[in-house]
Design an enzyme around this catalytic site. Sequence first.
Site, short mmCIF file in Angstrom:
data_model
loop_
_atom_site.label_atom_id
_atom_site.label_comp_id
_atom_site.label_asym_id
_atom_site.label_seq_id
_atom_site.Cartn_x
_atom_site.Cartn_y
_atom_site.Cartn_z
NE ARG A 70 -3.43 2.80 2.81
CZ ARG A 70 -3.29 3.66 3.71
NH1 ARG A 70 -2.75 3.20 4.88
NH2 ARG A 70 -3.56 4.72 3.59
CG HIS A 128 -0.97 9.02 3.30
ND1 HIS A 128 -1.31 7.64 3.61
CD2 HIS A 128 -0.58 9.63 4.42
CE1 HIS A 128 -0.99 7.51 4.74
NE2 HIS A 128 -0.57 8.38 5.31
CE1 TYR A 137 -0.10 3.25 13.56
CE2 TYR A 137 -2.09 4.12 12.71
CZ TYR A 137 -0.92 3.60 12.44
OH TYR A 137 0.00 3.74 11.31
CD GLU A 140 -4.87 7.46 9.58
OE1 GLU A 140 -4.39 8.54 10.27
OE2 GLU A 140 -4.57 6.54 10.26
C1 PNW Z 1 -1.20 7.63 10.54
N1 PNW Z 1 -3.17 10.32 16.17
O1 PNW Z 1 -1.05 8.89 11.06
C2 PNW Z 1 -0.99 7.87 9.29
O2 PNW Z 1 -1.95 7.47 8.22
C3 PNW Z 1 0.55 7.50 8.64
O3 PNW Z 1 0.86 8.45 7.83
C4 PNW Z 1 1.41 7.75 10.02
O4 PNW Z 1 2.80 7.72 9.82
C5 PNW Z 1 0.96 6.77 11.02
O5 PNW Z 1 -0.78 6.92 11.18
C6 PNW Z 1 1.66 6.63 12.36
O6 PNW Z 1 1.43 7.87 13.02
C7 PNW Z 1 -1.79 9.40 12.17
O7 PNW Z 1 -2.89 11.30 16.52
C8 PNW Z 1 -1.19 10.41 12.97
O8 PNW Z 1 -4.06 9.63 16.74
C9 PNW Z 1 -1.78 10.76 14.07
C10 PNW Z 1 -2.62 10.18 15.05
C11 PNW Z 1 -3.02 8.85 14.41
C12 PNW Z 1 -2.61 8.40 13.10
#
Ligand code: PNW
Length: 450
Positions: free
Chosen positions: A77, A121, A294, A166
């Site tokens: 991806r 993205h 996450y 996202e």
């Molecule tokens: C995602 N939060 O971003 C993105 O899709 C990626 O580009 C990024 O590198 C990855 O997760 C890791 O961070 C996020 O603050 C950024 O909850 C911030 C958050 C969640 C996802």
Amino acid sequence: MPDLQFPPGFRFGVSTAAYQIEGAVAEGGRGPSIWDTFAHTPGLTRGGDTGDVACDHYHRWESDLDLMARLGAGAYRFSIAWPRIQPTGSGPANPAGLDFYDRLVDGLAARGIDPLVTLFHWDLPQALQDEGGWANRDTAMRFGEYAELVAERLGDRVKMWITLNEPYIHFALGHVQGVHAPGLTMLSDQLPVVHHLLLAHGLGVSALRRASGAPVTLANNYSPVWPKSESDEDQLAAAMYDLVQNHLFTDPILLGQYPPGYEFLTTADVDSIVMEGDLEVISQPIQALGVNYYNPSLIAAAPEGDPLPFVRLDIEGYPKTAFDWPVVPDGLRELLVGLKERYADRLPPIWITESGCSYPDLDDQFRIDYIAGDLAAIRAAMDAGVEVHGYCTWSLLDNFEWAEGYEQRFGLVHVDFDTQQRTPRRSFEWYRELCTAAAPRPDLQGDPTG
Ligand code: PNW
């Protein structure tokens, strides 16, 4: 060891994104994006880091594909940088931009890896931001045209399309908190940005389905919401948070309507933003749902005088990643089961389009346990009736982690950002066993029939 047996056909892959790995920001006719502007503004990223060079993947893509072949990845991806295809976000395609991704897609096919392509993205062409960005309805129209240009060129070989990555995080961190590009802090009238992102998704679906037979989805970041207490205030705050993170960018797509209570996002007349016919465009069928996970969100009512109605609190009592994010694999099971409960028959098959952790060491049992935990949670959700087709871990390489710069390391492969040397971590070898067991391929294991 958790149960890591997946049904035949389940795919394992890796994820990346253009601005986080490519570098070469002024090559091949690429125009500036909002992330170039943001990262070059003093004080906005850790240590002033930018994506100018990143992993230099623009020049090293072939050896990076070889790494993926070594990994045995069944899917990759990646995202296309809109400003490589249309340097100012509109008009004819820049041939050098399309050529780069054309070679990448062919290189993946030659190695037996399925290309899963994200169109947006977060790297909006700066010229579109200058016209108002996602607050401007025209940006959604421009996205539809961009999607068409890409699909006409790559639509015969891409295996799955992801319109947006996202949208909630791009909206919340980029347009409300101001900690991501474009660095805006809009406290009222947030609905136009939300709605135009959703409209862009819908127009993208139309264009992609016209020009390509591949399934289409978007990748949403979901987080199970845990209210801080039983109090009415905390319960209400948690419900509002759940609405914006988990339902706002999914209900319109899967149910054809905004979640009840969304009107607080604007002080204007909703009908002046959500035009007739928009929800039909937005709710066209998608063939999969991309889930990025996450961690959960512990939510309390905000103190009096806060600009937002809720606050996100630290979650104690769990291990923490190097990013200080709590490790709660069961949250992934919880959210998957929750999606099934809310959307029932309207829920398409799920792809986990991101899951992973920041951990620096080469000997990274921590990351192995993290991925194994998420995979066990996915298995548990599948046993509870949720259909999941594949898993892409974030990420192949350490990369530019947005406002955190190069400090946070999410890669199965360590990158030395001075020399660009790639060194697979122990998790790479562990994940390789999983990938190759899932999809035994003649080129990696000898021809099983021969
Ligand atoms: C995602 N939060 O971003 C993105 O899709 C990626 O580009 C990024 O590198 C990855 O997760 C890791 O961070 C996020 O603050 C950024 O909850 C911030 C958050 C969640 C996802």
